[in-house]
Scaffold this motif. Structure first.
Motif, PDB file in Angstrom:
ATOM      1  N   MET A   1       0.811  -1.203   0.000  1.00 35.58           N
ATOM      2  CA  MET A   1       0.000   0.000   0.000  1.00 35.58           C
ATOM      3  C   MET A   1       0.857   1.271   0.000  1.00 35.58           C
ATOM      4  O   MET A   1       0.462   2.299  -0.519  1.00 35.58           O
ATOM      5  CB  MET A   1      -0.924   0.013   1.231  1.00 35.58           C
ATOM      6  CG  MET A   1      -2.010  -1.036   1.183  1.00 35.58           C
ATOM      7  SD  MET A   1      -3.111  -0.864  -0.256  1.00 35.58           S
ATOM      8  CE  MET A   1      -2.483  -2.170  -1.299  1.00 35.58           C
ATOM      9  N   THR A   2       2.041   1.162   0.596  1.00 38.73           N
ATOM     10  CA  THR A   2       2.915   2.334   0.643  1.00 38.73           C
ATOM     11  C   THR A   2       3.283   2.789  -0.754  1.00 38.73           C
ATOM     12  O   THR A   2       3.360   3.988  -1.034  1.00 38.73           O
ATOM     13  CB  THR A   2       4.193   2.004   1.439  1.00 38.73           C
ATOM     14  OG1 THR A   2       3.826   1.513   2.724  1.00 38.73           O
ATOM     15  CG2 THR A   2       5.051   3.237   1.595  1.00 38.73           C
ATOM     16  N   ARG A 333     -12.043 -11.350  -2.190  1.00 39.29           N
ATOM     17  CA  ARG A 333     -11.013 -10.823  -1.308  1.00 39.29           C
ATOM     18  C   ARG A 333     -11.658  -9.987  -0.214  1.00 39.29           C
ATOM     19  O   ARG A 333     -12.499  -9.133  -0.479  1.00 39.29           O
ATOM     20  CB  ARG A 333     -10.019  -9.950  -2.089  1.00 39.29           C
ATOM     21  CG  ARG A 333      -9.233 -10.675  -3.150  1.00 39.29           C
ATOM     22  CD  ARG A 333      -8.210 -11.594  -2.541  1.00 39.29           C
ATOM     23  NE  ARG A 333      -7.260 -10.866  -1.723  1.00 39.29           N
ATOM     24  CZ  ARG A 333      -6.145 -10.312  -2.203  1.00 39.29           C
ATOM     25  NH1 ARG A 333      -5.854 -10.421  -3.494  1.00 39.29           N
ATOM     26  NH2 ARG A 333      -5.315  -9.669  -1.402  1.00 39.29           N
ATOM     27  N   ILE A 335     -10.806  -7.251   1.972  1.00 39.10           N
ATOM     28  CA  ILE A 335      -9.770  -6.239   2.150  1.00 39.10           C
ATOM     29  C   ILE A 335     -10.252  -5.190   3.146  1.00 39.10           C
ATOM     30  O   ILE A 335     -11.450  -4.904   3.250  1.00 39.10           O
ATOM     31  CB  ILE A 335      -9.394  -5.573   0.813  1.00 39.10           C
ATOM     32  CG1 ILE A 335     -10.620  -4.913   0.158  1.00 39.10           C
ATOM     33  CG2 ILE A 335      -8.763  -6.571  -0.139  1.00 39.10           C
ATOM     34  CD1 ILE A 335     -10.299  -4.188  -1.119  1.00 39.10           C
ATOM     35  N   GLN A 336      -9.306  -4.647   3.863  1.00 36.79           N
ATOM     36  CA  GLN A 336      -9.622  -3.647   4.869  1.00 36.79           C
ATOM     37  C   GLN A 336     -10.118  -2.356   4.218  1.00 36.79           C
ATOM     38  O   GLN A 336      -9.709  -2.016   3.097  1.00 36.79           O
ATOM     39  CB  GLN A 336      -8.388  -3.363   5.721  1.00 36.79           C
ATOM     40  CG  GLN A 336      -7.906  -4.539   6.539  1.00 36.79           C
ATOM     41  CD  GLN A 336      -8.954  -4.964   7.562  1.00 36.79           C
ATOM     42  OE1 GLN A 336      -9.604  -4.129   8.191  1.00 36.79           O
ATOM     43  NE2 GLN A 336      -9.118  -6.272   7.718  1.00 36.79           N
ATOM     44  N   VAL A 339      -7.436  -0.115   2.864  1.00 33.94           N
ATOM     45  CA  VAL A 339      -6.834  -0.569   1.608  1.00 33.94           C
ATOM     46  C   VAL A 339      -7.696  -0.130   0.424  1.00 33.94           C
ATOM     47  O   VAL A 339      -7.184   0.319  -0.613  1.00 33.94           O
ATOM     48  CB  VAL A 339      -6.651  -2.098   1.621  1.00 33.94           C
ATOM     49  CG1 VAL A 339      -6.130  -2.588   0.273  1.00 33.94           C
ATOM     50  CG2 VAL A 339      -5.710  -2.502   2.744  1.00 33.94           C
ATOM     51  N   CYS A 340      -9.014  -0.245   0.570  1.00 31.01           N
ATOM     52  CA  CYS A 340      -9.923   0.248  -0.472  1.00 31.01           C
ATOM     53  C   CYS A 340      -9.716   1.731  -0.716  1.00 31.01           C
ATOM     54  O   CYS A 340      -9.707   2.201  -1.863  1.00 31.01           O
ATOM     55  CB  CYS A 340     -11.375  -0.025  -0.078  1.00 31.01           C
ATOM     56  SG  CYS A 340     -11.867  -1.758  -0.156  1.00 31.01           S
ATOM     57  N   VAL A 342      -7.008   3.499  -0.220  1.00 33.83           N
ATOM     58  CA  VAL A 342      -5.724   3.745  -0.895  1.00 33.83           C
ATOM     59  C   VAL A 342      -5.819   3.396  -2.379  1.00 33.83           C
ATOM     60  O   VAL A 342      -5.309   4.129  -3.239  1.00 33.83           O
ATOM     61  CB  VAL A 342      -4.599   2.946  -0.210  1.00 33.83           C
ATOM     62  CG1 VAL A 342      -3.311   3.031  -1.018  1.00 33.83           C
ATOM     63  CG2 VAL A 342      -4.366   3.473   1.196  1.00 33.83           C
ATOM     64  N   TRP A 343      -6.469   2.275  -2.710  1.00 33.31           N
ATOM     65  CA  TRP A 343      -6.645   1.920  -4.111  1.00 33.31           C
ATOM     66  C   TRP A 343      -7.481   2.980  -4.838  1.00 33.31           C
ATOM     67  O   TRP A 343      -7.181   3.334  -5.995  1.00 33.31           O
ATOM     68  CB  TRP A 343      -7.309   0.550  -4.237  1.00 33.31           C
ATOM     69  CG  TRP A 343      -6.334  -0.582  -4.249  1.00 33.31           C
ATOM     70  CD1 TRP A 343      -6.029  -1.436  -3.228  1.00 33.31           C
ATOM     71  CD2 TRP A 343      -5.519  -0.982  -5.350  1.00 33.31           C
ATOM     72  NE1 TRP A 343      -5.073  -2.343  -3.618  1.00 33.31           N
ATOM     73  CE2 TRP A 343      -4.738  -2.089  -4.927  1.00 33.31           C
ATOM     74  CE3 TRP A 343      -5.358  -0.520  -6.654  1.00 33.31           C
ATOM     75  CZ2 TRP A 343      -3.830  -2.728  -5.764  1.00 33.31           C
ATOM     76  CZ3 TRP A 343      -4.451  -1.166  -7.490  1.00 33.31           C
ATOM     77  CH2 TRP A 343      -3.705  -2.244  -7.048  1.00 33.31           C
TER      78      TRP A 343
END
Length: 809
Positions: A1-2, A333, A335-336, A339-340, A342-343
């Motif tokens: 993610m970074t 998946r 996903i947290q 994370v969503c 960031v995407w």
């Protein structure tokens, strides 16, 4: 993610660069960095590679944007264009405004040259009835996207570029125009105009329905994203902190996605029931995998709503976020939420590289990040945990969102947490569903749609019944020390500390820096601060001392939707930390000086009002406020700053006759209120629009002494009828500012006037070229000797375009 975060930061950073490097050399440097990282296996450089990749994409997108914009050499030229109207038409009694997708474009001055056609924003004065989807051949005058540049205000030019407009312009009404028959085939223009045609039909149906004016305005905003009719209630919506609820925002796109997913889930269950029934009756039916139906229906519903809203930038960003969640569901998946987020950030960076210039981008992402953090962890043994968090989330949003709100809007609503606790579920579960249900049944029955919209109207009026219980004069909070970076940093620190878990008892210490700044750190010590705002062909000057503020003229009212008063002056003053104006001086009655006062009075009232003898505001606007008529001899003092009115020399018996008598000195340019400001040895002169006659009378009156003027606002914007040789020679201003429009038809300032000021070694400034211009004389320096006295007379000068240089300006 970074890596995704670094990629996004790289893309967005390009929007603030002063100049755009060549794509070729940028690509070479990136390849070199990538080669070094791979060859030497330097894992620590991967972050830098991600950041550089983002910058490279931002540079590429920037060059693409510039290539599609109207070339400088064609700005102000006339073109023959043919194409489609692809947006709703914003019409009033003066003009119609619309987006136009050209199929062909040809410069009249050089028919062989055909600039790359892109979307245009056109105005048509005295136009006939216009509708989305119509094809026209027009003669238009185009300009490159450009806007006013003032600290703390809306950036119109960046908005135009984000919307994809290659140029703005107007239709030459004197030239023949021709409406073309619509093509029978599905051309790009036809397809592009289909959503606008659907929106126009919904708009017409809602406007013809028997609804309350407020309900109709809210329905138009929530159904097709048309916010124009909300103007009468916009101030109240902002004061109560519910603007995001009554216009289409990411909240509504997400809500519609949930409705669509619920529909898809119900449809899947129905298919399963039918299949089971068929099997029970002996009919063999194929096995179906329907796990994809709910998320796909959700994203399709969100996409449909986005198109209905005109596919605006906020709806595009929300749709991208929905698509990220749906993709994760389809890939099985878990996903947290972070994370969503960031995407979604990374995808928006790739698709909308200039999105970071929008206040809505920062407000929406900050709000979502706060809610994700606030509701983590997502499970708790406390059965009351969800309810406690839901209630306290509004307070968390107020604390953290105060930073971007003060930065971008200059103020925030402290009533928002209370109001949103009631308004969010009510609007989300009652108003929005009924509005959209009415849109869905409209093709079937107009009467049924109107009946459903009546329910929506009722829900709006019921909400307003609750809102009327709240005090009408309370709600806004303005930072008393302005939107300085130190205050914003302290506020952000306080908000982050307050969001820490309860076991961190020391979290309250994070509030201490902000409290100390607000209590002990007053506005920076300023002897005198004069800002000439960039308002086009008009004038608005803000004068500030340590504790008080003065406004000289309020600019123009350009349209029912935009006024200098509420659109430029008020946001600038909020950003400076003023919640009221101590004194407003309206020099004379011309619209480019007095037109913005009406809208300004509604959002930022003045304690004291002084007007030229020809200004005659209606009593409904003044609301009983006492108005002083400007005349020579009036003076007042704020600390070390002395304000003196030098003209007009109006007799008392003339004033009693009212402002409508025929004397040229009681109306018109020569009746302008001339204001002189003195601080220590500094002299600033604001003469309004006086012309040669008033200039000579002012010189003969003896009000002006022989001392050199430090700063002069050029009379009448630099018109050749003002700034006579005698006037310029006696004043010999060190600095002269022309407040004029960029490439305006009046051609201010006149070359002969500029030549006169150059002859006395005046330094020339122009808001059309430099944006807002600020002169600041600090009061912290004590005048112990002549050397320090001379230093004290040197102002600190800043220009908005100089401070905010961007490659896209």
């Amino acid at each position: 993610m970074t890596y995704l975060i670094m990629l996004s930061l790289g893309v967005f950073s390009v929007a603030w660069w002063a100049w755009l490097p060549g794509f070729g050399i940028s690509s070479g440097l990136f390849i070199l960095l990538l080669t070094v990282s791979v060859y030497f296996r330097l894992k620590g450089l991967i972050w830098l590679v991600s950041l550089s990749a983002g910058m490279l994409w931002g540079i590429f997108s920037g060059h693409q944007l510039l290539s599609k914009s109207l070339p400088d050499k064609y700005s102000g030229e006339e073109f023959l264009i043919s194409g489609h109207i692809v947006s709703l038409v914003d019409s009033n009694s003066v003009r119609s405004r619309f987006s136009f997708a050209p199929e062909s474009i040809q410069a009249l001055s050089d028919p062989d040259q055909q600039p790359i056609p892109g979307k245009l924003l056109l105005s048509w004065y005295a136009a006939e009835a216009l509708h989305p989807g119509q094809r026209w051949t027009l003669v238009v005058r185009l300009r490159r996207p450009r806007g006013f540049v003032n600290p703390g205000t809306f950036d119109y030019q960046s908005w135009l570029l984000q919307q994809g407009y290659m140029a703005t312009g107007y239709v030459r009404s004197s030239e023949p125009v021709r409406q073309l028959p619509n093509s029978r085939f599905l051309t790009a223009g036809n397809i592009a105009s289909l959503p606008a045609q659907l929106r126009a039909r919904i708009q017409q149906s809602i406007e013809q329905s028997e609804l309350s004016p407020r309900g109709r305005a809210v329905l138009l905003a929530l159904s097709i994203g048309d916010k124009r009719q909300l103007a009468n209630w916009w101030q109240d919506l902002a004061r109560l902190g519910i603007v995001h609820l009554l216009v289409i925002s990411g909240l509504h796109i997400g809500l519609v996605a949930l409705f669509g997913a619920a529909f898809g889930k119900g449809l899947a269950r129905l298919v399963i029931l039918i299949r089971s029934a068929c099997n029970a009756l002996g009919f063999r039916s194929p096995s179906l995998e329907l796990h994809w139906l709910a998320p796909v229906c959700g994203v399709l519903a969100a996409a449909a709503y986005s198109l209905l809203a005109g596919f605006s930038l906020p709806t595009q960003r929300a749709l991208i976020a929905v698509a990220v969640v749906v993709t994760a569901k389809l890939c099985f998946r878990r996903i947290q939420p972070f994370v969503c987020l960031v995407w979604a950030l990374a995808l928006i960076a790739l698709l909308q590289p200039l999105a970071a210039l929008s206040a809505g981008f920062w407000l929406s992402f900050t709000a979502v990040a706060v809610l994700i953090t606030w509701f983590s962890p997502w499970q708790s043994s406390d059965s009351w945990w969800p309810k406690k968090r839901t209630v306290s989330a509004q307070l968390a949003l107020l604390v953290i969102m105060s930073v971007p709100l003060v930065l971008f809007m200059g103020r925030l609503s402290w009533l928002a947490p209370l109001v949103n606790l009631i308004a969010v579920p009510w609007v989300s579960l009652v108003t929005v569903p009924s509005v959209l249900l009415g849109c869905l049944v409209l093709p079937v029955s107009n009467k049924l749609a109107e009946a459903i919209w009546t329910l929506s109207d009722w829900s709006v009026e019921l909400l307003w019944t609750f809102l009327h219980l709240l005090p009408s004069d309370q709600g806004f909070l303005v930072s008393p020390v302005g939107a300085s970076s130190l205050v914003l940093l302290a506020a952000l620190l306080a908000g982050l500390c307050l969001m820490l878990p309860r076991q961190f008892s020391e979290r309250w210490l994070g509030v201490l820096p902000l409290a100390l700044l607000l209590v002990f750190n007053a506005r920076p010590k300023v002897g005198l601060r004069v800002t000439v705002l960039d308002v086009g062909q008009g004038l608005a000057v803000v004068v500030e001392t340590d504790q008080q503020s003065l406004l000289y003229d309020s600019g123009a009212q350009f349209s029912p939707a935009f006024s200098v008063g509420s659109g430029i002056v008020a946001p600038f003053l909020w950003q400076r930390g003023w919640s009221a104006i101590n004194t407003t001086v309206i020099s004379h009655e011309d619209g480019d000086h007095s037109g913005g006062f009406a809208s300004l009075q509604q959002v930022l009232p003045s304690v004291r009002l002084i007007t030229g003898p020809g200004v005659d505001y209606p009593e409904a606007l003044l609301q009983g406020q006492n108005v002083e008529i400007c005349r020579a001899g009036i003076q007042w003092r704020w600390g070390e700053v002395l304000f003196e009115i030098l003209s007009p020399a109006v007799a008392a018996d003339s004033l009693e006759s009212g402002p409508n008598i025929g004397s040229a000195y009681l109306r018109g340019n020569n009746s302008s209120c001339v204001l002189r400001i003195r601080w220590r040895d500094i002299q600033v002169l604001l003469p309004g629009d006086i012309e040669s006659g008033a200039e000579n009378e002012l010189l003969d009156s003896g009000w002006l002494d022989s001392a050199q003027v430090d700063l002069l606002i050029a009379p009448h914007h630099g018109s050749k009828t003002s700034s006579t040789a005698r006037f310029v020679q006696q004043l010999r201003p060190k600095h002269v500012i022309f407040s004029a429009g960029y490439q305006h038809q009046f051609g201010h300032p006149h070359p002969s006037v500029v030549k006169r000021y150059n002859a006395v070694d005046s330094r020339i400034w122009n808001t059309a070229e430099q944006g807002a211009i600020t002169f600041e004389w600090l009061s912290t320096r004590e005048l112990f000797n002549e050397a320090s006295k001379e230093l004290d007379k040197e102002p600190s000068i800043t220009t908005a375009r100089g401070q905010e240089q961007r490659w896209w300006r």
